[in-house]
Structure formats: C-alpha cells, structure tokens
Design a protein around this motif. Structure first.
Motif, PDB file in Angstrom:
ATOM      1  N   LYS A  87       0.817  -1.217   0.000  1.00 44.46           N
ATOM      2  CA  LYS A  87       0.000   0.000   0.000  1.00 44.46           C
ATOM      3  C   LYS A  87       0.852   1.269   0.000  1.00 44.46           C
ATOM      4  N   ASP A  88       2.146   1.157   0.327  1.00 39.14           N
ATOM      5  CA  ASP A  88       3.007   2.344   0.304  1.00 39.14           C
ATOM      6  C   ASP A  88       3.444   2.699  -1.107  1.00 39.14           C
ATOM      7  N   VAL A  89       2.988   1.905  -2.107  1.00 36.87           N
ATOM      8  CA  VAL A  89       3.351   2.194  -3.481  1.00 36.87           C
ATOM      9  C   VAL A  89       2.685   3.489  -3.956  1.00 36.87           C
ATOM     10  N   THR A  90       1.639   3.901  -3.277  1.00 39.02           N
ATOM     11  CA  THR A  90       0.944   5.126  -3.651  1.00 39.02           C
ATOM     12  C   THR A  90       1.061   6.181  -2.567  1.00 39.02           C
ATOM     13  N   GLU A  91       1.150   7.423  -2.997  1.00 36.72           N
ATOM     14  CA  GLU A  91       1.233   8.545  -2.056  1.00 36.72           C
ATOM     15  C   GLU A  91      -0.131   8.868  -1.461  1.00 36.72           C
ATOM     16  N   PHE A  92      -1.194   8.366  -2.069  1.00 36.94           N
ATOM     17  CA  PHE A  92      -2.530   8.676  -1.588  1.00 36.94           C
ATOM     18  C   PHE A  92      -2.834   7.900  -0.314  1.00 36.94           C
ATOM     19  N   PRO A  93      -3.608   8.497   0.587  1.00 40.03           N
ATOM     20  CA  PRO A  93      -3.841   7.853   1.878  1.00 40.03           C
ATOM     21  C   PRO A  93      -4.682   6.587   1.800  1.00 40.03           C
ATOM     22  N   ASN A  94      -5.511   6.452   0.752  1.00 38.99           N
ATOM     23  CA  ASN A  94      -6.431   5.309   0.737  1.00 38.99           C
ATOM     24  C   ASN A  94      -6.974   5.069  -0.663  1.00 38.99           C
ATOM     25  N   PHE A  95      -6.114   5.022  -1.669  1.00 40.24           N
ATOM     26  CA  PHE A  95      -6.568   4.947  -3.052  1.00 40.24           C
ATOM     27  C   PHE A  95      -7.421   3.704  -3.287  1.00 40.24           C
ATOM     28  N   ASN A  96      -8.597   3.907  -3.890  1.00 36.71           N
ATOM     29  CA  ASN A  96      -9.456   2.781  -4.274  1.00 36.71           C
ATOM     30  C   ASN A  96     -10.244   3.169  -5.514  1.00 36.71           C
ATOM     31  N   PHE A  97     -10.818   2.179  -6.174  1.00 41.34           N
ATOM     32  CA  PHE A  97     -11.499   2.434  -7.439  1.00 41.34           C
ATOM     33  C   PHE A  97     -12.683   1.486  -7.586  1.00 41.34           C
ATOM     34  N   ASN A  98     -13.537   1.793  -8.544  1.00 46.28           N
ATOM     35  CA  ASN A  98     -14.681   0.946  -8.830  1.00 46.28           C
ATOM     36  C   ASN A  98     -15.005   1.040 -10.318  1.00 46.28           C
ATOM     37  N   ARG A 243      -6.007   2.282   4.865  1.00 42.26           N
ATOM     38  CA  ARG A 243      -6.479   2.703   6.185  1.00 42.26           C
ATOM     39  C   ARG A 243      -7.994   2.797   6.155  1.00 42.26           C
ATOM     40  N   ALA A 244      -8.615   2.589   7.286  1.00 40.91           N
ATOM     41  CA  ALA A 244     -10.063   2.752   7.393  1.00 40.91           C
ATOM     42  C   ALA A 244     -10.426   3.875   8.356  1.00 40.91           C
ATOM     43  N   GLU A 245      -9.490   4.250   9.221  1.00 43.69           N
ATOM     44  CA  GLU A 245      -9.758   5.295  10.206  1.00 43.69           C
ATOM     45  C   GLU A 245      -8.894   6.522   9.927  1.00 43.69           C
ATOM     46  N   PHE A 246      -9.531   7.673  10.011  1.00 41.57           N
ATOM     47  CA  PHE A 246      -8.843   8.941   9.772  1.00 41.57           C
ATOM     48  C   PHE A 246      -9.320   9.958  10.798  1.00 41.57           C
ATOM     49  N   SER A 247      -8.478  10.941  11.058  1.00 43.76           N
ATOM     50  CA  SER A 247      -8.947  12.046  11.891  1.00 43.76           C
ATOM     51  C   SER A 247     -10.027  12.792  11.118  1.00 43.76           C
ATOM     52  N   GLU A 248     -10.819  13.592  11.821  1.00 43.48           N
ATOM     53  CA  GLU A 248     -11.892  14.321  11.160  1.00 43.48           C
ATOM     54  C   GLU A 248     -11.349  15.249  10.082  1.00 43.48           C
ATOM     55  N   ASP A 249     -10.234  15.907  10.353  1.00 42.08           N
ATOM     56  CA  ASP A 249      -9.662  16.829   9.366  1.00 42.08           C
ATOM     57  C   ASP A 249      -9.176  16.067   8.128  1.00 42.08           C
ATOM     58  N   GLU A 250      -8.509  14.924   8.358  1.00 49.60           N
ATOM     59  CA  GLU A 250      -8.039  14.131   7.231  1.00 49.60           C
ATOM     60  C   GLU A 250      -9.208  13.674   6.362  1.00 49.60           C
ATOM     61  N   TYR A 251     -10.207  13.147   7.036  1.00 48.91           N
ATOM     62  CA  TYR A 251     -11.371  12.631   6.312  1.00 48.91           C
ATOM     63  C   TYR A 251     -12.079  13.730   5.524  1.00 48.91           C
ATOM     64  N   LEU A 252     -12.310  14.877   6.148  1.00 42.84           N
ATOM     65  CA  LEU A 252     -13.029  15.958   5.479  1.00 42.84           C
ATOM     66  C   LEU A 252     -12.250  16.501   4.276  1.00 42.84           C
TER      67      LEU A 252
END
Length: 290
Positions: A87-98, A243-252
C-alpha cells in the motif's frame, strides 16, 4: 490528493474489433485476467469485460505510476476489485477504485481517501413484461417514499427512468461499501432536488458521511458516483484498504474534494497507454520508475 479523483468512461459501441483485434487487445492483459473475459459467451459481454479491465490497468498505471508488471488486481469474495500490492506504493492515503458497465458504456472512478462506488444504467424496456410488472420484481429494495415517486412518475417510460435513477444510486452505495448484497436497501433512502443535492437516509437517519452524483450520459443512460467514509466498508473490503480510520480533518479533506467530470476515453487510447507501459523498461530489463 486531487490527482486521485478520476472519472473515465468508454462508449464500447464505437469499438468494433475483428477477432484478431480483440485477441490482440486481450493479450495486453496478464494471462491471469483472460478467463474473467473469456467466460462470457456473448461477444458484447466479452467486449465490455475486456474494456473494463483495460480501464483498470490503464488508470492504475497512469494515476499511480506503478510499473505495468507490478499491477496486481484482485477481487474480494463479494466481487469488488482492488489493487493488491504494497500500500506504500501510492502517495494517496487510501486509493481505491470501482468499475461498472451496462449497455454501451464502461466506466471507472477512483478516490484518494474516501470509498468510491460507481454504477451505470441503460434504461431499456423489458422484453417479456410490462414496465409495472418489471419494476414490481424490485419493489422490496425501495422505501415507501421512493416507491411512491417511482410509480407516480408519469407514463411507463417516465416510470422506468425514475426506477433506474434510484436503482443506480443504490447500486453505487452497495458497490462503495463492497457488500455485493442488495438486501436491506429499502433502509437506504435517497432524497434529491431534481436529481441534484442528493442525500441519503440510512435506517431513517440522514448520513452526513455520504455524497452522491447522478450524471445523464444521454439517450437514457445514467451513471452514479458514491463517495463515503472508509469505516463504512464491509470487513472483507476494509481489509484491502490502506487505512479505514482517519482524523476528522483528514477525512473531510478527502470528502470535500471537488468531483470531476467524466473523461471520454477510447479503447485505442487505453491500448496505447498500456502498450507504452509494457515497453517502459530500462536497458537492463527492469521497470522504469514514474
């Protein structure tokens, strides 16, 4: 994080490959992906399945810069695709797609932090039954309020379009959380103003952690996007996330990213991206870094 928000769509009716062209495009994909395309009997179904996988590999390579041979796409038990790698291959905190396909369209959407769900519907009339008979098969998936809006939409064509719009949103929600199940969808109730400002009630309570968009592709084709909090994912899908959990600021910060318009891609463009990716090697045979 804005670079992680991508929306691509392909009109597959514009691609009419010969058997040789189809085989050539299929050969670009890893052999492990071939059975998931060839398992379909009808040529149109095979074409949509192939384009779906070309979209996935092209987007992951272009957005994340992952060398082609390091891209590994797996599916959860419920069928949701995900990137299987460090998962460290990407700089994004939680990259996903559909991905989704229906009728003439195949599409992919990605998010850098929030869950993303995507669905396409083509409002085609049922063949062997009337519109009321057809939609009655799905009545248990809608709340009473939604059902009243559907059956009160007007003539049969208007009823069918209204049904598919609601269905499209519900599918995007299900696909975002990775459940693969439609049970309990009557408790996921959508509200909107002219199909904008879309919000959702879950178990009777408005959820501030979800955003939805419904886009008219023309000729009664619609595409929906769901964006939600990673903690809403099913356990099996959550295990694939960075990751599944983030601080409120990160998530927003992720939740309030601007949505972007769908970019119309052609199959030829996708093939070109992947052919270039496969050629991108150093003289010593290693993959180039992007």
């Amino acid at each position: 994080m804005e670079e992680g928000v991508r929306r691509w769509v392909v009109n597959v009716s514009k691609w009419c490959p010969s058997p040789q062209d189809f085989s050539s495009a299929l050969s670009i994909l890893p052999p492990s992906q071939h059975p998931s395309v060839l398992r379909f009997v009808k040529s149109e179904d095979r074409k949509r399945a192939l384009v779906s996988r070309l979209l996935q590999y092209a987007l992951l390579h272009q957005v994340l810069g992952i060398p082609y041979e390091q891209i590994s796409i797996e599916r959860t038990l419920e069928g949701k695709p995900y990137l299987e790698c460090d998962k460290d291959v990407t700089e994004f905190p939680n990259f996903n797609f559909n991905v989704s396909h229906h009728g003439d369209y195949v599409a992919i959407a990605s998010e850098p932090l929030c869950l993303v769900g995507l669905d396409i519907v083509s409002c085609t009339f049922p063949w062997k039954e009337t519109v009321p008979e057809f939609i009655q098969n799905f009545s248990s998936y809608f709340s009473r309020l939604e059902w009243d809006f559907i059956i009160g939409a007007g003539n049969e064509e208007q009823i069918l379009v209204e049904f598919y719009r609601y269905w499209c949103l519900k599918e995007a929600y299900v696909k975002a959380i990775g459940s693969g199940l439609a049970c309990g969808l009557d408790r996921v109730e959508f509200h909107h103003t002219g199909w904008t400002n879309i919000s959702v009630k879950i178990n009777g309570t408005f959820s501030p952690h979800w955003k939805f968009w419904l886009i008219d592709l023309g000729e009664k084709n619609y595409i929906s996007i769901a964006r939600g909090h990673p903690r809403s994912a099913t356990e099996s899908y959550k295990s694939t996330l960075k990751r599944a959990e983030f601080s409120e600021d990160e998530y927003l910060a992720g939740f309030h990213l601007l949505d972007v318009s769908f970019v119309l891609q052609t199959v030829e463009q996708l093939i070109s991206i992947l052919q270039d990716a496969k050629k991108a090697r150093t003289p010593e045979g290693g993959a180039m870094q992007h």
